[in-house]
Scaffold this motif. Structure first.
Motif, PDB file in Angstrom:
ATOM      1  N   ASP A 277       0.846  -1.341   0.048  1.00  0.00           N
ATOM      2  CA  ASP A 277       0.038   0.129  -0.065  1.00  0.00           C
ATOM      3  C   ASP A 277       0.968   1.173  -0.125  1.00  0.00           C
ATOM      4  OD1 ASP A 277      -1.798   1.829   0.101  1.00  0.00           O
ATOM      5  OD2 ASP A 277      -2.701   1.425   1.984  1.00  0.00           O
ATOM      6  N   GLN A 278       1.019   1.784  -1.053  1.00  0.00           N
ATOM      7  CA  GLN A 278       2.130   2.937  -1.386  1.00  0.00           C
ATOM      8  C   GLN A 278       1.463   4.283  -1.014  1.00  0.00           C
ATOM      9  OE1 GLN A 278       3.821   2.487  -5.064  1.00  0.00           O
ATOM     10  NE2 GLN A 278       5.148   0.995  -4.587  1.00  0.00           N
ATOM     11  N   ARG A 279       0.339   4.073  -0.575  1.00  0.00           N
ATOM     12  CA  ARG A 279      -0.536   5.382   0.053  1.00  0.00           C
ATOM     13  C   ARG A 279       0.112   5.664   1.363  1.00  0.00           C
ATOM     14  NH1 ARG A 279      -6.487   3.200  -0.631  1.00  0.00           N
ATOM     15  NH2 ARG A 279      -5.481   1.804   0.585  1.00  0.00           N
ATOM     16  N   GLN A 280       0.818   4.718   2.010  1.00  0.00           N
ATOM     17  CA  GLN A 280       1.281   4.878   3.608  1.00  0.00           C
ATOM     18  C   GLN A 280       2.355   5.890   3.493  1.00  0.00           C
ATOM     19  OE1 GLN A 280       2.386   0.739   4.367  1.00  0.00           O
ATOM     20  NE2 GLN A 280       0.315   0.512   5.361  1.00  0.00           N
ATOM     21  N   SER A 286       6.815   9.535   1.635  1.00  0.00           N
ATOM     22  CA  SER A 286       6.505   8.575   0.892  1.00  0.00           C
ATOM     23  C   SER A 286       7.638   8.214  -0.044  1.00  0.00           C
ATOM     24  CB  SER A 286       5.057   8.594   0.283  1.00  0.00           C
ATOM     25  OG  SER A 286       5.404   9.204  -1.143  1.00  0.00           O
ATOM     26  N   GLU A 292       1.667   7.432  -8.883  1.00  0.00           N
ATOM     27  CA  GLU A 292       0.464   7.088  -8.611  1.00  0.00           C
ATOM     28  C   GLU A 292       0.960   5.795  -7.681  1.00  0.00           C
ATOM     29  OE1 GLU A 292      -3.434   5.071 -10.143  1.00  0.00           O
ATOM     30  OE2 GLU A 292      -2.472   6.476 -11.521  1.00  0.00           O
ATOM     31  N   ALA A 293       0.173   5.651  -6.515  1.00  0.00           N
ATOM     32  CA  ALA A 293       0.534   4.994  -5.584  1.00  0.00           C
ATOM     33  C   ALA A 293       0.153   3.336  -5.950  1.00  0.00           C
ATOM     34  CB  ALA A 293      -0.152   5.059  -4.318  1.00  0.00           C
TER      35      ALA A 293
END
Ligand SMILES: [Zn+2]
Length: 301
Positions: A277-280, A286, A292-293
Motif C-alpha cells: 500500500d504505497q499510500r502509506q 512516501s 501514482e500509488a
C-alpha cells in the motif's frame, strides 16, 4: 521458478535504489535482513551510529515494505570501526537501545577484520550481550586471513557460551566451511558477481556437502555486488540438477530457521504474498515522488 520465494539474509539496502527493490521483489525476494556495517569511511561520532541504527529499524524497513519486501535488521558495531576504541565504547553504550527493538533479528554483523585486540574486545562484549538477551549472532569474517578469523570467531563464541544454533558465520568459502559445520553453526555464503564467492562454486559446494546448514546471501552493498545473487544462484542450482528442497533450504528455510530464533520474524506473514500500500507514509514521507500509488493485496511471484 514460479513458486519459489527467497530470503536474502545479508543485504545492505540503504546503499540500494528503489529499482533494486523492484527487481528483487519481481525475482521472488520476499524478505531481507540488513546488518549494520561500516559505510566505506569511518564515522567520527556516536550520533552517526544513532542515526544509522534508527534508519535500519525505521525508514529502510518502511521503504522495503513499499515494494512488498519484509525488512529485518541486525544491530552491531562492525569490526573495522571497533578499532576506534574511544568511539567504540560510546557505540556499545547506545547499542542496547536499538538491539532490542522490533524487527531486529540478530546482533551483527560483528567479528574480526584485522584480528586486533580492540576488535576482539568489541566482539566479546557483543557476544555477551547477545547471550544475556538470548539473541542470534551474525558474524562477519575477514577478507584477509579468513580461516584464522573464523576459527577465532568460533572459539570466542564458544567461550562466551553462545548456542551454536544461534550463530551464523558469514562470507565463508571452500577453506572455511568445514570449521563452521564442525562447530555446529550455520555457514552463510555471500555471492558476488565477479570475485570472492560465486554462484557456480555455491552450486558445487551444495552438491558436495548438502544444503542442511548452508545459507546464501548477496550482501548487495555499496561495492560491486548483485541484489539478485540469491535468486540467480537458486536458478543455477535447479539448472544443474539440485532438487527444489536443496534450493529452498539454502535460499529460504535455513535463514528463516536460524534468524527465526529471535522470535522477530513474521514466519506466517512472509509465507504469504506481500500486501503493498504505497499510500502509506513514514514520518510524512512516501517513496512516490508524486507518482501514482500502487495498492494491491498480493504480489505474484
Ligand atoms: Zn555486510
Amino acid at each position: 521458478m514460479a513458486d519459489l520465494r527467497f530470503f536474502d539474509p545479508h543485504a545492505h539496502m540503504t546503499s540500494r535504489t528503489t529499482d533494486d527493490y523492484e527487481r528483487m521483489s519481481k525475482a521472488g525476494v520476499r524478505a531481507v535482513i540488513e546488518p549494520a556495517f561500516w559505510l566505506g569511511q569511518p564515522r567520527t561520532n556516536v550520533g552517526s551510529f544513532v542515526d544509522y541504527y534508527s534508519t535500519l529499524v525505521g525508514w529502510e524497513r518502511f521503504r522495503a515494505s513499499q515494494f512488498g519486501i519484509a525488512h529485518y535488521c541486525a544491530i552491531g558495531l562492525n569490526s573495522k570501526e571497533a578499532n576506534d576504541e574511544g568511539l567504540a565504547r560510546e557505540v556499545l553504550e547506545i547499542l542496547p537501545r536499538f538491539a532490542l527493538k522490533e524487527g531486529v533479528v540478530a546482533i551483527g554483523e560483528i567479528g574480526y577484520d584485522e584480528i586486533t585486540p580492540a576488535e576482539e574486545k568489541a566482539y566479546q562484549w557483543q557476544l555477551q550481550f547477545a547471550k544475556d538477551n538470548d539473541m542470534v549472532v551474525m558474524v562477519h569474517s575477514p577478507h584477509r586471513d579468513k580461516k584464522r578469523g573464523i576459527i577465532r570467531s568460533l572459539d570466542v563464541a564458544k567461550e562466551v557460551g553462545i548456542d551454536m544454533e544461534k550463530l551464523v558465520i558469514d562470507h565463508n568459502n571452500e577453506e572455511t566451511l568445514e570449521s563452521v559445520l564442525d562447530a555446529g553453526a550455520w555457514a552463510a555464503f555471500t555471492i558476488y558477481p565477479n570475485t570472492k564467492m560465486g554462484s557456480q562454486r555455491m552450486v558445487d559446494l551444495t552438491k558436495k556437502y548438502g544444503p542442511d546448514r548452508f545459507i546464501v546471501d548477496s550482501s548487495c552493498d555499496w561495492g560491486v555486488s548483485d541484489p539478485l545473487s540469491v535468486p540467480k544462484t537458486a536458478q543455477m542450482m535447479l539448472d544443474q540438477g539440485l532438487d527444489v528442497e536443496a534450493v529452498e533450504k539454502t535460499t529460504w528455510r535455513n535463514a528463516v530457521t536460524a534468524y527465526g530464533y529471535s522470535g522477530q520474524i513474521d514466519v506466517e506473514g512472509i509465507h504469504q504474498d506481500a500486501t503493498i500500500d504505497q499510500r502509506q507514509l513514514f514520518s510524512d514521507n512516501s517513496v512516490l515522488r508524486g507518482q501514482e500509488a500502487r495498492v494491491d493485496d498480493g504480489v505474484p511471484n
